[in-house]
Design a protein around this motif. Sequence first.
Motif, mmCIF file in Angstrom:
data_model
loop_
_atom_site.group_PDB
_atom_site.id
_atom_site.type_symbol
_atom_site.label_atom_id
_atom_site.label_comp_id
_atom_site.label_asym_id
_atom_site.label_seq_id
_atom_site.Cartn_x
_atom_site.Cartn_y
_atom_site.Cartn_z
ATOM 1 N N ARG A 45 6.917 9.627 -3.085
ATOM 2 C CA ARG A 45 6.928 8.317 -3.870
ATOM 3 C C ARG A 45 7.907 7.296 -3.230
ATOM 4 N NH1 ARG A 45 7.334 9.068 -10.254
ATOM 5 N NH2 ARG A 45 6.854 6.805 -10.182
ATOM 6 N N ASP A 46 8.843 7.961 -2.433
ATOM 7 C CA ASP A 46 9.840 7.063 -1.737
ATOM 8 C C ASP A 46 9.192 6.599 -0.551
ATOM 9 O OD1 ASP A 46 11.917 7.693 -3.658
ATOM 10 O OD2 ASP A 46 13.080 9.065 -2.504
ATOM 11 N N ARG A 49 6.928 3.765 -1.295
ATOM 12 C CA ARG A 49 7.574 2.634 -1.733
ATOM 13 C C ARG A 49 7.919 1.812 -0.358
ATOM 14 N NH1 ARG A 49 11.745 4.498 -4.052
ATOM 15 N NH2 ARG A 49 10.696 4.858 -5.995
ATOM 16 N N ALA A 52 4.854 0.164 1.083
ATOM 17 C CA ALA A 52 4.604 -1.065 0.169
ATOM 18 C C ALA A 52 5.568 -2.197 0.820
ATOM 19 C CB ALA A 52 4.769 -0.822 -1.144
ATOM 20 N N LYS A 53 6.649 -1.694 1.188
ATOM 21 C CA LYS A 53 7.612 -2.795 1.610
ATOM 22 C C LYS A 53 7.174 -3.299 3.109
ATOM 23 C CE LYS A 53 12.277 -2.218 -0.149
ATOM 24 N NZ LYS A 53 13.400 -1.299 -0.078
ATOM 25 N N TYR A 69 -1.683 -5.968 2.306
ATOM 26 C CA TYR A 69 -1.038 -5.699 0.977
ATOM 27 C C TYR A 69 -1.598 -6.264 -0.402
ATOM 28 C CZ TYR A 69 2.595 -5.351 -2.383
ATOM 29 O OH TYR A 69 3.405 -5.014 -3.715
ATOM 30 N N PHE A 72 1.839 -2.892 -5.755
ATOM 31 C CA PHE A 72 2.312 -1.824 -5.672
ATOM 32 C C PHE A 72 2.527 -1.429 -7.293
ATOM 33 C CE2 PHE A 72 6.319 0.934 -5.245
ATOM 34 C CZ PHE A 72 5.743 2.230 -4.814
ATOM 35 N N GLU A 74 4.447 1.380 -10.220
ATOM 36 C CA GLU A 74 5.140 2.398 -10.151
ATOM 37 C C GLU A 74 5.183 2.965 -11.921
ATOM 38 O OE1 GLU A 74 9.135 1.486 -8.302
ATOM 39 O OE2 GLU A 74 8.416 3.486 -7.300
ATOM 40 N N SER A 79 3.238 6.767 -7.922
ATOM 41 C CA SER A 79 3.388 5.357 -7.558
ATOM 42 C C SER A 79 1.867 5.214 -6.965
ATOM 43 C CB SER A 79 4.508 5.365 -6.689
ATOM 44 O OG SER A 79 5.742 5.707 -7.205
ATOM 45 N N LEU A 81 -0.013 2.463 -4.171
ATOM 46 C CA LEU A 81 -0.075 1.214 -3.540
ATOM 47 C C LEU A 81 -1.545 0.954 -3.209
ATOM 48 C CD1 LEU A 81 0.989 -0.538 -1.210
ATOM 49 C CD2 LEU A 81 1.060 1.401 0.471
ATOM 50 N N ALA A 194 4.901 3.680 6.645
ATOM 51 C CA ALA A 194 6.174 3.716 6.088
ATOM 52 C C ALA A 194 7.191 3.873 6.947
ATOM 53 C CB ALA A 194 6.111 5.094 5.144
#
Length: 246
Positions: A45-46, A49, A52-53, A69, A72, A74, A79, A81, A194
């Motif tokens: 999940r990290d 995230r 997503a960033k 994009y 996102f 949570e 999570s 995306l 990621a």
Amino acid sequence: MLQDIVGELITLEKLPEQGWTSEVSRIVTKNGTYLIKSAFKEKYRDWLRAEAKVLMSLADGREIPVPAYKGFIEEDETSHLIMSFEKGITLTAALREAMHLSDKERLVRSFGCFIQKLHEQEPVSNREGDWLDTQLNKAQLYAEKGQSEGSLELLEQLKSCNPQVVKQTMIHGDYTTDNVLVIDGEVQMFIDVAGMTVGDPRYDEALAIRKFRHHPELLAAFYKGYTRYRVSQEEIQYFEGLYEFF
Ligand SMILES: Nc1ncnc2c1ncn2[C@@H]1O[C@H](COP(=O)(O)OP(=O)(O)OP(=O)(O)O)[C@@H](O)[C@H]1O
Ligand SMILES: [Mg+2]
């Protein structure tokens, strides 16, 4: 809510080709076709995230080809995306389907060429801190929690013999044949981004050639596309060692 992002669902189907750390599905709505990537374990999940960033930061029309994009979400245990669904197949699949060595060579050359372009791109931002230090710290956390294949012993070795410093560039951070899409016979899009950041380009290079390092024709084809540098044996060993933690 998902519907707020994509509109009313017509179909939602799991893809036949799944990744390692997530579940991917194709969503069709009257607004379009989307990909939803869902992760359940904390570590993944990290990563989602982080992905997503990255996608969000690249959505401003810069010259790095990635899916668009969309959102996102949570939830307590999961999570998600959401991004544009891109036509094309992974390079892994394209290589499997390629009939002749010459077809495989063309694909692998394009794989080299594609990452060269990224490595030569103007970095998006000046990351704070050194990429390798950050990776070694993350590796330590994963190893201590028993969440990685690499051992603490290997980690100590890596920490005690940092490779010679080279110029840091934009990197993909997990540049395998699974993580690019082939469109019209050419590698044209990064996925699974990621780890995309400013970092050590030798990590991408070492990962890229890992599967065909002992296949002279394919290795040569890669370096027809990737001409800016050639990792040494020691560097390959170092960065493959680092990869064991991720
Ligand atoms: N935007 C997209 N459009 C179409 N297909 C996609 C897209 N993103 C991913 N896919 C498909 O989903 C599969 C898994 O995606 P991805 O590599 O992002 O997840 P993953 O492998 O689970 O991630 P990780 O490598 O972190 O485990 C890909 O191999 C590809 O077939
Ligand atoms: Mg992947």
